[in-house]
Design a protein around this motif. Structure first.
Motif, PDB file in Angstrom:
ATOM      1  N   ALA A   1      13.472  -4.230   5.759  1.00 49.49           N
ATOM      2  CA  ALA A   1      12.725  -3.003   5.320  1.00 49.49           C
ATOM      3  C   ALA A   1      11.287  -3.182   5.094  1.00 49.49           C
ATOM      4  N   TYR A   2      10.255  -2.511   5.390  1.00 49.85           N
ATOM      5  CA  TYR A   2       9.173  -2.237   4.784  1.00 49.85           C
ATOM      6  C   TYR A   2       8.250  -1.415   4.095  1.00 49.85           C
ATOM      7  N   LEU A   3       7.395  -1.686   3.501  1.00 53.69           N
ATOM      8  CA  LEU A   3       6.580  -0.585   3.162  1.00 53.69           C
ATOM      9  C   LEU A   3       4.705  -0.298   4.072  1.00 53.69           C
ATOM     10  N   VAL A   4       4.962   0.610   4.128  1.00 52.34           N
ATOM     11  CA  VAL A   4       3.143   0.716   4.212  1.00 52.34           C
ATOM     12  C   VAL A   4       2.711   1.341   3.360  1.00 52.34           C
ATOM     13  N   VAL A   5       1.106   0.487   3.737  1.00 56.69           N
ATOM     14  CA  VAL A   5       0.370   0.880   1.824  1.00 56.69           C
ATOM     15  C   VAL A   5      -0.791   1.059   2.196  1.00 56.69           C
ATOM     16  N   GLU A   6      -1.656   1.590   1.072  1.00 56.69           N
ATOM     17  CA  GLU A   6      -3.372   1.206   0.843  1.00 56.69           C
ATOM     18  C   GLU A   6      -3.204   0.328  -0.244  1.00 56.69           C
ATOM     19  N   ARG A   7      -3.533  -0.178   0.760  1.00 57.73           N
ATOM     20  CA  ARG A   7      -3.846  -1.805   0.131  1.00 57.73           C
ATOM     21  C   ARG A   7      -4.206  -2.367  -0.718  1.00 57.73           C
ATOM     22  N   GLU A   8      -5.810  -1.396  -1.090  1.00 61.34           N
ATOM     23  CA  GLU A   8      -6.854  -1.665  -1.514  1.00 61.34           C
ATOM     24  C   GLU A   8      -6.004  -0.551  -3.724  1.00 61.34           C
ATOM     25  N   LEU A   9      -5.005  -0.054  -2.831  1.00 65.69           N
ATOM     26  CA  LEU A   9      -4.720   0.922  -4.496  1.00 65.69           C
ATOM     27  C   LEU A   9      -3.337   0.548  -4.946  1.00 65.69           C
ATOM     28  N   LEU A  10      -3.544  -0.879  -4.375  1.00 70.43           N
ATOM     29  CA  LEU A  10      -1.860  -1.425  -4.303  1.00 70.43           C
ATOM     30  C   LEU A  10      -1.914  -2.675  -5.596  1.00 70.43           C
ATOM     31  N   PRO A  11      -1.201  -2.392  -6.862  1.00 75.24           N
ATOM     32  CA  PRO A  11      -1.367  -3.095  -7.540  1.00 75.24           C
ATOM     33  C   PRO A  11      -1.635  -4.806  -7.744  1.00 75.24           C
ATOM     34  N   ASP A  12      -1.975  -5.496  -7.916  1.00 69.83           N
ATOM     35  CA  ASP A  12      -2.034  -7.159  -8.312  1.00 69.83           C
ATOM     36  C   ASP A  12      -0.716  -8.041  -8.427  1.00 69.83           C
ATOM     37  N   GLU A  13      -0.498  -7.495  -9.669  1.00 68.18           N
ATOM     38  CA  GLU A  13       0.943  -8.201  -9.065  1.00 68.18           C
ATOM     39  C   GLU A  13       2.266  -7.622  -9.095  1.00 68.18           C
ATOM     40  N   TRP A  14       1.919  -6.576  -8.495  1.00 73.01           N
ATOM     41  CA  TRP A  14       3.584  -5.521  -7.403  1.00 73.01           C
ATOM     42  C   TRP A  14       4.282  -6.536  -6.723  1.00 73.01           C
ATOM     43  N   VAL A  15       2.942  -7.526  -5.635  1.00 73.76           N
ATOM     44  CA  VAL A  15       4.225  -8.066  -4.826  1.00 73.76           C
ATOM     45  C   VAL A  15       4.560  -8.921  -5.796  1.00 73.76           C
ATOM     46  N   LYS A  16       4.137 -10.065  -6.190  1.00 71.57           N
ATOM     47  CA  LYS A  16       4.640 -11.333  -6.455  1.00 71.57           C
ATOM     48  C   LYS A  16       6.284 -10.854  -7.237  1.00 71.57           C
TER      49      LYS A  16
END
Length: 275
Positions: free
Chosen positions: A147-162
């Motif tokens: 699975a994958y998401l296409v995101v607005e990277r500048e709005l992505l919270p810093d810790e969300w991916v971790k």
């Protein structure tokens, strides 16, 4: 013994208009060849020089396009040179032989994922629940494998991916942020596993690889020699390995340099074998 060359495609050998814009030199802009059209629009390019180099490489080695793209996305690409006998799609989930899916390989991959990883549906549901519509543009399932998401990277919270990576780790999955996409991929679903299978089938004596993203790291480590361009997630994290060369070139000109390195190593192997 043949030389096997497994290369990532997007932002390694071929480049979208957005990727071209990152490093295109105005003063000496190279001539470009369109290699992908989608919905009647040109989508991906390589330089005419790179196209000639790839044609030479296809004659000298077993060239294996190696991509996280789905089969449908891969089949939109029209690479110059001889038609590849093998192609690796869906991050190793599909092995194409003369353009046709190897069903036995796919069944073996699926069986391993079922044995070792949490179900895709569980991961998809968690992704959809955890992601914020404020910065998610698309949810996608690729080939019923990852699975994958296409995101607005500048709005992505810093810790969300971790935080997502920690959750996925305990379920046998990996998470990586690459450009505007957040990938959730089962750990056994790797380009390197498919590379080893093609090497076994062809009897390759030397394996070469190139890639720019975190999902290419295992491919580079599995090859006898590898190259990464001066852009991409591997370059951004200063990732290195003993048999991997970090090239200074960025953007579309990196594609030319990688193909020159492939040809040099292939011809060196041929000369050595003949001596």
């Amino acid at each position: 013994m043949p030389v096997l060359v497994a290369s990532d495609l997007d932002r390694t050998l071929i480049y979208s208009a957005a990727a071209l814009a990152l490093t295109m030199p105005d003063a000496r802009a190279p001539r470009l060849l369109c290699v992908e059209v989608h919905e009647s629009r040109p989508l991906s390019y390589m330089t005419e020089t790179a196209a000639a180099l790839l044609t030479d490489l296809g004659d000298a080695a077993v060239f294996v396009p190696t991509t996280t793209r789905t089969r449908k996305q891969y089949q939109r690409i029209n690479l110059p040179g001889p038609a590849p006998a093998y192609a690796i799609c869906a991050n190793g989930g599909h092995l194409l032989v003369d353009g046709v899916t190897d069903l036995d390989w796919h069944a073996r991959v699926k069986a391993r994922l079922d044995d070792e990883c949490a179900p895709l549906d569980e991961v998809r549901e968690h992704l959809m629940a955890a992601a914020d519509p404020l910065w998610v543009r698309k949810h996608r399932i690729a080939e019923d494998l990852f699975a994958y998401l296409v995101v607005e990277r500048e709005l992505l919270p810093d810790e969300w991916v971790k935080e997502l990576a920690v959750w996925a780790e305990n379920r046998g999955w990996t998470v990586s942020l690459q450009g505007r996409k957040v990938y959730a991929v089962p750990k056994p679903l790797t380009k390197s596993a498919a590379l080893h299978e093609v090497a076994r089938r062809t009897g390759a004596d030397l394996t070469l690889a190139a890639g720019d993203s975190l999902l290419d790291a295992d491919l580079l480590l599995a090859a006898d020699r590898g190259w990464r361009p001066g852009h991409g997630e591997l370059a951004d994290s200063a990732w290195t390995a003993p048999a991997v060369s970090a090239l200074p070139e960025r953007g579309v000109l990196a594609g030319e340099r990688i193909l020159r390195e492939f040809l040099k190593a292939t011809r060196g192997e041929a000369a050595g074998s003949g001596s």
